[in-house]
Design a protein around this motif. Sequence first.
Motif, PDB file in Angstrom:
ATOM      1  N   LYS A  19       0.881  -1.170   0.000  1.00  0.00           N
ATOM      2  CA  LYS A  19       0.000   0.000   0.000  1.00  0.00           C
ATOM      3  C   LYS A  19       0.914   1.214   0.000  1.00  0.00           C
ATOM      4  O   LYS A  19       1.767   1.365   0.869  1.00  0.00           O
ATOM      5  N   LEU A  20       0.731   2.045  -0.999  1.00  0.00           N
ATOM      6  CA  LEU A  20       1.606   3.198  -1.170  1.00  0.00           C
ATOM      7  C   LEU A  20       0.868   4.482  -0.829  1.00  0.00           C
ATOM      8  O   LEU A  20      -0.197   4.762  -1.372  1.00  0.00           O
ATOM      9  N   ILE A  21       1.402   5.241   0.092  1.00  0.00           N
ATOM     10  CA  ILE A  21       0.803   6.553   0.372  1.00  0.00           C
ATOM     11  C   ILE A  21       1.892   7.590   0.152  1.00  0.00           C
ATOM     12  O   ILE A  21       2.978   7.487   0.727  1.00  0.00           O
ATOM     13  N   THR A  22       1.620   8.565  -0.692  1.00  0.00           N
ATOM     14  CA  THR A  22       2.622   9.601  -0.931  1.00  0.00           C
ATOM     15  C   THR A  22       2.111  10.951  -0.461  1.00  0.00           C
ATOM     16  O   THR A  22       0.917  11.214  -0.420  1.00  0.00           O
ATOM     17  N   GLU A  23       3.062  11.790  -0.123  1.00  0.00           N
ATOM     18  CA  GLU A  23       2.746  13.128   0.350  1.00  0.00           C
ATOM     19  C   GLU A  23       1.995  13.892  -0.737  1.00  0.00           C
ATOM     20  O   GLU A  23       0.996  14.553  -0.471  1.00  0.00           O
ATOM     21  N   GLN A  24       2.460  13.741  -1.960  1.00  0.00           N
ATOM     22  CA  GLN A  24       1.900  14.497  -3.075  1.00  0.00           C
ATOM     23  C   GLN A  24       0.432  14.169  -3.304  1.00  0.00           C
ATOM     24  O   GLN A  24      -0.423  15.041  -3.381  1.00  0.00           O
ATOM     25  N   MET A  50       2.268   5.000   9.961  1.00  0.00           N
ATOM     26  CA  MET A  50       3.048   5.828   9.035  1.00  0.00           C
ATOM     27  C   MET A  50       2.237   6.228   7.819  1.00  0.00           C
ATOM     28  O   MET A  50       2.211   7.404   7.442  1.00  0.00           O
ATOM     29  N   SER A  51       1.606   5.245   7.173  1.00  0.00           N
ATOM     30  CA  SER A  51       0.922   5.532   5.918  1.00  0.00           C
ATOM     31  C   SER A  51      -0.317   6.385   6.145  1.00  0.00           C
ATOM     32  O   SER A  51      -0.437   7.489   5.595  1.00  0.00           O
ATOM     33  N   LEU A  81       0.567   9.785   7.469  1.00  0.00           N
ATOM     34  CA  LEU A  81       0.959  10.773   6.456  1.00  0.00           C
ATOM     35  C   LEU A  81      -0.280  11.372   5.806  1.00  0.00           C
ATOM     36  O   LEU A  81      -0.391  12.590   5.631  1.00  0.00           O
ATOM     37  N   LEU A  94      -3.230  11.643   7.051  1.00  0.00           N
ATOM     38  CA  LEU A  94      -3.896  12.528   8.004  1.00  0.00           C
ATOM     39  C   LEU A  94      -3.194  13.879   8.119  1.00  0.00           C
ATOM     40  O   LEU A  94      -3.836  14.925   8.194  1.00  0.00           O
TER      41      LEU A  94
END
Lengths: 389, 294
Positions: free
Chosen positions: A192-197, A229-230, A233, A235
């Motif tokens: 599962k990928l969560i990015t800031e962008q 973490m994911s 981020l 939130l």
Amino acid sequence: MMAGKAWRSAILNLLRQWGLSGNAKDKLKAQEVSQVVGVLMRETPQPRTFIRGMQTVTLIPGDGIGPEISSAVMKIFEAAKAPIQWEERNVTAIQGPGGKWMIPPDAKESMDRNKIGLKGPLKTPIAAGHPSMNLLLRKTFDLYANVRPCVSIEGYKTPYTDVNLVTIRENTEGEYSGIEHVIVDGVVQSIKLITEQASERIADYAFEYARNNQRASVIAVHKANIMRMSDGLFLRKCREAAEKHKDVKFTEMYLDTVCLNMVQDPTQFDVLVMPNLYGDILSDLCAGLIGGLGVTPSGNIGANGVAIFESVHGTAPDIAGKDMANPTALLLSAVMMLRHMGLHGHAKNIETACFDTIRDKKVLTKDLGGNSKCSEFTDAICQRVRDLE
Amino acid sequence: MNNAITAIRRNGVALKGNIETKHTLPPSVKSRNNVLRTSLDLFANVMHCQSLPGVQTRHKNIDIMIIRENTEGEYSSLEHESVSGVVECLKIITRNNSLRIADYAFRLAREQGRQRVTAVHKANIMKLGDGLFLQCCREVASGYPDITFDSMIVDNTTMQLVSKPQQFDVMVMPNLYGNVVSNVCAGLVGGPGLVPGANYGQVYAVFETATRNTGKSIADRNIANPTAMLLASCMMLDHLKLNGYASLIRNAVLTTMNETRLHTADLGGQGTTSEVVQSVMRVIQSKGQLISEL
């Protein structure tokens, strides 16, 4: 920013364009005024859609019942005298140079030019060797936000009444990144990928949407207690967006708490923003509350001003071509499209005509509990919308 | 936490309330509830959602058993920030644990005389992970020809649950979907105050409220609904083979639930926690003869 008189005349101009008021301000509702303010405050330059005149929209009829419900929508729009010109395109998966799967170039060109699209259901044959059409469209236009307003339909009874919420789902990453590995035999890892962008983009969109549509609050749905973490981020980005939109109330809620409360009292929810998987589940749950995918509208917002509105039900091959289909979902998605384009007057008329027809119960398609044909249902709506002019 | 875990290892059985996890703390601070479950390998979370006669809900006649894999999946707590601003969270599905939970589900279904087991998944998207889970369920199903097996994608499942929950019998699923489905079902039968949950391992068993809420906002106000916890303790008594006592207390609780006058705030009433408890005790005491026979 404009001041004083310029501001006032800008507001009045926009209202006139939207067909909301002829003259007196006192005929306007506060709601409509703040919608205009929302539009004017948007950083992005006014898209061409707000200029008076016919607007061309790309229409993708789709497969199965797609063509017949698309015709129904076109007929109703004509009866409503909506300033929309349709440019039909077909979307199938073709292989470009280098073997990469893509949508036909004329479809891409049309959408890039028109920016706004309406789409019926597309079939994805199993083992076709190519990714799903919806996935291709998503990647081609970077459709990052899936927006589903769920509003109880007065004539269509479900155990839930007074539902009025919107789910905004991040549509590009999260659990649907498609990255999976077999670590050792019998152990699989899905990433599962969560990015800031992406999180920032969807959070900003959610608050902008709330502001532009007079929604009072945004709830971020997460499981940061477990996925620190994911979801943490995600939130954080929501909190940052909340800071930039202090006029909209912001809360955070665990996914399980949302589910628990949603089935007991959905009226407590307003706008919900969340990562991909939770969004997938919750948006379908909410569709279930108001009556299912046959009556739920949906819109996908992409980068560069592209927006594709679609019905989210299947192609229903068993009833295709038999004049039995229910065009409500596609019609309500088209109404959503009109609102997105600022054509609120026409949107309201068409929506009212549709809801009144359903409430009246005289002419309903089979899935809505009646035994009328699609064409009869469509004609009933056309008649009502003409009467509303 | 370590002392608690040691005590549970010693006693074999525990009754547990939910421990709050402050999700604003750094990732090194894990959820203590999760640590407890994984340390004791409580691999099966079991929840029985039944419509109660005394409770008003939108849907009637619900009777669903939910069996949720309780140790892996999305709750593996494996996350890292590979590149700044990009976080990867690993969901682990193993053949062993999938077979184990599927087997548990089918055995329980057979024991309870249930007809159908539905596996909930998202294998159309997570082809390898949920694909493996689904495959394991199918393998186990083939060994139980008397029980019907089918599968349903999780988003469709939630849609079906809010429109026609009566169609479901036994459901088995990985961790996260279990979280979602449990909470939806608990909400359908009346809320977090009513449904008990159990976590079973090979050796240990821990009983709690099914939806694992801390209920912070209503704490210390004597308005919490004790039903879920009381019914959880009855499940514990059954586990300890003290079935007589389990039935006695359970019947008293369900009798009390029929009294709308005693309903707590979560059920739309104005009863207090202590009133509910008093009523349960009174019903038990009125069965004096039965107690002496136990």
